[in-house]
Design an enzyme around this catalytic site. Structure first.
Site, mmCIF file in Angstrom:
data_model
loop_
_atom_site.group_PDB
_atom_site.id
_atom_site.type_symbol
_atom_site.label_atom_id
_atom_site.label_comp_id
_atom_site.label_asym_id
_atom_site.label_seq_id
_atom_site.Cartn_x
_atom_site.Cartn_y
_atom_site.Cartn_z
ATOM 1 N N GLU A 1 -108.941 77.624 75.713
ATOM 2 C CA GLU A 1 -108.870 78.372 74.448
ATOM 3 C C GLU A 1 -109.576 77.630 73.321
ATOM 4 O OE1 GLU A 1 -105.051 75.897 74.572
ATOM 5 O OE2 GLU A 1 -106.265 76.985 76.025
ATOM 6 N N ASN B 1 -100.403 84.031 76.788
ATOM 7 C CA ASN B 1 -100.538 84.225 78.242
ATOM 8 C C ASN B 1 -99.189 84.424 78.911
ATOM 9 O OD1 ASN B 1 -103.309 84.242 78.712
ATOM 10 N ND2 ASN B 1 -103.428 82.024 78.824
ATOM 11 N N ASP C 1 -109.462 76.000 68.021
ATOM 12 C CA ASP C 1 -108.501 76.148 69.103
ATOM 13 C C ASP C 1 -107.548 77.283 68.747
ATOM 14 O OD1 ASP C 1 -107.420 74.617 71.604
ATOM 15 O OD2 ASP C 1 -105.650 75.046 70.391
ATOM 16 N N ASP D 1 -107.306 87.059 78.344
ATOM 17 C CA ASP D 1 -108.759 87.236 78.469
ATOM 18 C C ASP D 1 -109.296 88.165 77.382
ATOM 19 O OD1 ASP D 1 -108.756 85.582 80.643
ATOM 20 O OD2 ASP D 1 -109.045 87.172 82.135
#
Length: 199
Positions: free
Chosen positions: A108, A73, A65, A82
């Site tokens: 993620e 973000n 993770d 991305d």
């Protein structure tokens, strides 16, 4: 003209077969990373776990993770997020062995299937993956001075030792528990559960 007319069905058949191959690949791959999508990875992992139990060979599953991905973000935007996902996928493909399988499990979170891998080797591979990702430096597009995003990952590993009788769901639950421990232990680390030795 007659030759062109005779070749038309052959050309059409070739185009359809190429499209069919492309559709199969698209159905198996995650669109952002190119890694296996969750459903394909789960199918392949289930088959491999069953085979490992039947043949008495070792195998490991890892779940990783991205640490504090929401902050990335929120700070830099989803396009940079991305880009982080794509760079991480490239890093996985460069570090893993040819017969290992990496997939994007969702958001993620990524999953690794490590066939024919003993617990100690699985831990080493996961640590190599963690270090490789920690070395990534992603340049933020449009940032003045070439601002960079550094990412880390937490990894949970579950190993199926030779001769163990476990199912895919049990290994995933163990890897998830190890991931939780890595997150709560400060992130940017690998934790492992062995089917015979626990954490």
């Amino acid at each position: 003209p007659w030759l062109a007319l005779a070749a038309l069905p052959v050309v059409t058949l070739l185009q359809r077969s190429l499209r069919h191959v492309q559709l199969l690949n698209d159905a198996r791959a995650d669109s952002k990373t190119g890694l296996l999508n969750a459903a394909t990875w789960e199918r392949e992992a289930t088959v491999e776990v069953t085979r490992a139990v039947r043949t008495g060979t070792p195998l490991a599953i890892a779940v990783l993770d991205i640490d504090r991905f929401k902050v990335i973000n929120d700070t830099y935007g989803h396009l940079v997020g991305d880009q982080v996902l794509k760079e991480l996928a490239r890093s996985l493909e460069s570090v893993l062995r040819d017969y290992d399988r990496a997939g994007r499990f969702g958001g993620e979170e990524f999953s690794l299937l490590l066939p024919q891998t003993r617990a100690v080797d699985a831990f080493r591979i996961a640590e190599r993956v963690r270090a490789s990702i920690a070395d990534l430096s992603i340049i933020v597009p449009g940032a003045t001075g070439g601002e960079r995003v550094h990412i880390t990952v937490s990894i949970g590993v579950a190993a199926l030792d030779s001769g163990s009788k476990r199912e895919y769901s049990e290994l995933m639950a163990a890897a998830d528990a190890a991931l939780y421990r890595a997150k709560s232990g400060g992130r940017d680390q690998v934790q492992m559960i062995s089917t015979t030795r626990g954490l």
